[in-house]
Design a protein around this motif. Structure first.
Motif, short mmCIF file in Angstrom:
data_model
loop_
_atom_site.label_atom_id
_atom_site.label_comp_id
_atom_site.label_asym_id
_atom_site.label_seq_id
_atom_site.Cartn_x
_atom_site.Cartn_y
_atom_site.Cartn_z
N ASN A 342 0.82 -1.21 0.00
CA ASN A 342 0.00 0.00 0.00
C ASN A 342 0.86 1.26 0.00
O ASN A 342 0.58 2.23 -0.72
CB ASN A 342 -0.93 0.01 1.22
N THR A 343 1.92 1.25 0.80
CA THR A 343 2.78 2.43 0.90
C THR A 343 3.50 2.71 -0.41
O THR A 343 3.59 3.86 -0.85
CB THR A 343 3.80 2.25 2.04
N ILE A 347 3.17 6.08 -2.65
CA ILE A 347 4.31 6.92 -3.06
C ILE A 347 4.29 7.13 -4.57
O ILE A 347 4.52 8.24 -5.07
CB ILE A 347 5.64 6.24 -2.63
N ASP A 348 3.97 6.07 -5.32
CA ASP A 348 3.92 6.17 -6.77
C ASP A 348 2.81 7.12 -7.21
O ASP A 348 2.99 7.91 -8.15
CB ASP A 348 3.71 4.79 -7.37
N ALA A 349 1.66 7.06 -6.54
CA ALA A 349 0.55 7.95 -6.88
C ALA A 349 0.91 9.41 -6.60
O ALA A 349 0.58 10.30 -7.39
CB ALA A 349 -0.69 7.54 -6.08
N ASP A 350 1.59 9.65 -5.48
CA ASP A 350 2.01 11.02 -5.17
C ASP A 350 3.08 11.50 -6.14
O ASP A 350 3.14 12.68 -6.49
CB ASP A 350 2.54 11.10 -3.74
N LEU A 351 3.94 10.58 -6.57
CA LEU A 351 4.97 10.93 -7.54
C LEU A 351 4.34 11.38 -8.86
O LEU A 351 4.80 12.34 -9.49
CB LEU A 351 5.89 9.72 -7.77
N LYS A 352 3.27 10.72 -9.25
CA LYS A 352 2.60 11.06 -10.51
C LYS A 352 2.08 12.49 -10.49
O LYS A 352 2.09 13.19 -11.52
CB LYS A 352 1.45 10.07 -10.76
N ASP A 471 8.02 6.14 -14.39
CA ASP A 471 7.87 5.53 -15.72
C ASP A 471 6.40 5.45 -16.10
O ASP A 471 5.91 4.41 -16.57
CB ASP A 471 8.52 4.14 -15.77
N PHE A 472 5.70 6.57 -15.93
CA PHE A 472 4.24 6.55 -16.06
C PHE A 472 3.75 6.34 -17.49
O PHE A 472 2.58 6.01 -17.70
CB PHE A 472 3.65 7.84 -15.48
N GLU A 473 4.63 6.51 -18.48
CA GLU A 473 4.23 6.22 -19.85
C GLU A 473 3.96 4.73 -20.05
O GLU A 473 3.29 4.34 -21.02
CB GLU A 473 5.30 6.71 -20.85
N TYR A 474 4.45 3.89 -19.13
CA TYR A 474 4.19 2.45 -19.18
C TYR A 474 3.01 2.06 -18.28
O TYR A 474 2.75 0.88 -18.08
CB TYR A 474 5.44 1.68 -18.72
#
Length: 582
Positions: A342-343, A347-352, A471-474
């Motif tokens: 979950n963490t 973190i990935d969602a906040d990075l986006k 790497d949000f394009e993926y």
């Protein structure tokens, strides 16, 4: 009067204290004896503040009494010198503004000669070039200031601030460079800088000027640095010119600062959570630009966080973001698989939301007196080194799908992570279900053909790991949640009981594992760290530093970052403190 004052603030304050009374500084220095029987021969003793206690400088490790002023490092001294030379470049260039003297015209003629490297193919062209050389030779002999005071201004080519030797380096004009060094002061010309702190050697390396580079390289006994503390070797590796990268090998020296970087003092690279102790080291390596980030944080006795985040494609912004978030979010609750999954997704969602490009892998270890928790995203790795015990005496079982459990003399090495490669069956199935594909990429090295498997977004956009932050394009399939995209930030989590056999843990990026196996790393750490030295801060940092040097000598071409943790027995954790009023 004085006795009255003494009793007013002394005995009076004792009998009937006034909390609002504030004695004057001179009154604090008086005693009752100084009032009753003053000694006129006694020299007044300065207050304790006059004798500041010495502290150890963070840079040079020497005692200093100025806590806000660090002793300069070698890099500090070099940087100040380079900044001074850049300032001289700016002043000299600025002095040419609006000037239309004969000196300015002559300087322009010299610069034009140095930048003109057109090959003379005909006899007429050769004759013209020879006459031009004679005229420039005459100008230089009659005007010695042209060697050091000439700076390009408003010429388009060469750029503003360039000296004649820099102009020759830019155009690979070997004839002009030889002439300048033959007629003028060699050392002064070599050490001059442009607005970026670059020397003529930097400009040769960046532009790929092989002829002038071969002339200049032997004249620099020590590789010069620019304002970014990069050498010419670093300039060549970062240059977009293919011809420049071919020159890099001739510029390489083992102690090149572009590769070694500017490591922090050893005392700042140790984190202690008794009995645990973590030391870290990092090095840009042949990538020159550092994209890794390291986390070490103590949460109290026996509780420690150690992580290596290996960034790619953005200069290290994503890895730094992930490292900062880990330090903020990890708590004592971080001992379950769900918490970590979950963490990491949070973190990935906040990075986006930050719109950062690029990505980062991460190998994270969270240690408590009872548990070792490892969460891994991507292809960084974590290994555990134990005191060797016969297999029948150990309750530890090899981690499924990991074949790096090895007994070796008196120790064993256990891999606690598995690289997330796109061709793993479970990874490839998820990638294809999300609408992307896995492709092979072959390359040859030392006569051996190697195959890499990558996630393919297009022919040009390929990613060598199937899990990463960013790497949000993926991660653009709108019909799938974040944990089912082609590339995900979902960690594999391993939770182990602490054991009395635990000795060391190593967390490192792929720049280490590209050239050393887990077993080799375990061997190396034990060879560098004796049992007697395992609680020595200096020895632990030395082990981390030497590991990176070893990987560099073995040919690692990537950034290199490592955390070495001395574990100590779980039974060695200090007892809780109890207040005793007896």
């Amino acid at each position: 009067m004085f006795a009255g004052k003494w009793f007013e603030r002394g005995l009076g304050q004792f009998v009937a204290p006034d909390k609002n009374y504030k004695p004057k500084p001179e009154e604090l220095e008086q005693t009752i004896f100084s009032v009753v029987a003053p000694n006129t021969k006694t020299t007044k003793v300065p207050p304790a503040s006059a004798f500041p206690s010495s502290i150890v400088c963070e840079n040079c490790q020497k005692a200093t009494q100025t806590p806000r002023t660090k002793h300069p490092t070698v890099h500090d001294d070099q940087l100040r010198h380079i900044e001074q030379l850049v300032l001289e470049c700016a002043k000299t260039t600025a002095s040419k503004l609006g000037e239309a003297s004969d000196g300015t015209k002559n300087a322009k003629k010299v610069l034009e000669f140095c930048t003109n490297n057109t090959e003379a193919k005909t006899e007429k062209a050769k004759d013209k070039r020879e006459k031009s050389k004679i005229r420039i030779t005459s100008l230089l002999e009659n005007n010695p200031d042209l060697f050091t005071e000439t700076r390009a201004y408003n010429m388009n080519y060469p750029p503003d601030g360039f000296t004649p030797l820099m102009a020759a380096a830019l155009s690979d004009n070997l004839l002009a460079a030889q002439l300048l060094l033959e007629l003028g002061p060699v050392e002064l010309q070599l050490q001059q800088r442009d607005f970026l702190g670059r020397t003529a050697l930097h400009i040769c390396a960046e532009k790929g000027s092989a002829g002038v580079l071969e002339l200049l390289r032997p004249l620099y006994p020590t590789p010069p640095l620019d304002l970014n503390l990069r050498t010419a070797y670093g300039s060549a590796l970062l240059s977009p010119e293919p011809s420049a990268r071919k020159l890099a090998r001739s510029l390489y020296k083992p102690n090149d600062l572009s590769i070694l970087g500017s490591p922090q003092p050893q005392r700042l690279r140790v984190t202690v959570a008794t009995p645990l102790m973590a030391a870290w080291a990092d090095m840009p390596g042949h990538r020159i630009t550092m994209e890794d980030a390291i986390v070490t944080k103590a949460y109290g006795d026996g509780v420690l966080l150690a992580a290596v985040c290996d960034g790619h494609g953005d200069g290290g912004k994503v890895s730094k973001f992930v490292a900062e978030q880990l330090q903020k979010r990890v708590t004592m609750d971080a001992i379950t698989e769900d918490w970590w999954k979950n963490t990491c997704l949070e973190i990935d969602a906040d990075l986006k939301k930050t719109s950062r490009l690029g990505g980062s892998t991460a190998s994270i270890a969270f240690l408590t007196p009872d548990h070792i928790v490892v969460a891994n995203v991507g292809d960084s790795r974590c290994i555990l080194i134990q005191k060797g015990v016969p297999e029948e005496e150990s309750s530890d079982k090899p981690i499924p799908e990991m074949a790096a459990l090895a007994l070796h003399e008196r120790m064993r090495v256990i891999s606690l992570t598995q690289d997330h490669k796109p061709n793993l069956p479970s990874e490839q199935a998820r990638i294809e279900a999300a609408g992307l594909s896995v492709v092979e990429e072959k390359y040859e090295e030392d006569g051996t053909v190697h195959t890499l498997y990558k996630v393919a977004l297009s022919k040009e956009n390929l990613l060598a790991t199937s899990r990463a932050f960013g790497d949000f394009e993926y991660k653009t399939n709108k019909d799938l949640p974040a944990d089912q995209q082609a590339v995900v930030a979902v960690p594999d989590v391993v939770i182990r009981q602490r054991s009395k056999h635990d000795l060391f843990m190593v967390v490192a990026c792929d720049g280490i594992w590209d050239v050393m196996s887990p077993q080799q790393v375990g061997d190396f750490v034990l060879q560098t760290m004796t049992t007697e030295a395992k609680q020595s801060k200096v020895a632990l940092v030395d082990a981390a530093d030497k590991l990176l040097q070893e990987c560099l000598s073995l040919g690692s071409r990537d950034n290199m970052s490592v955390v070495v943790v001395a574990l100590g027995d779980a039974s060695e954790s200090p007892p809780r403190k109890v207040l005793d009023f007896e």
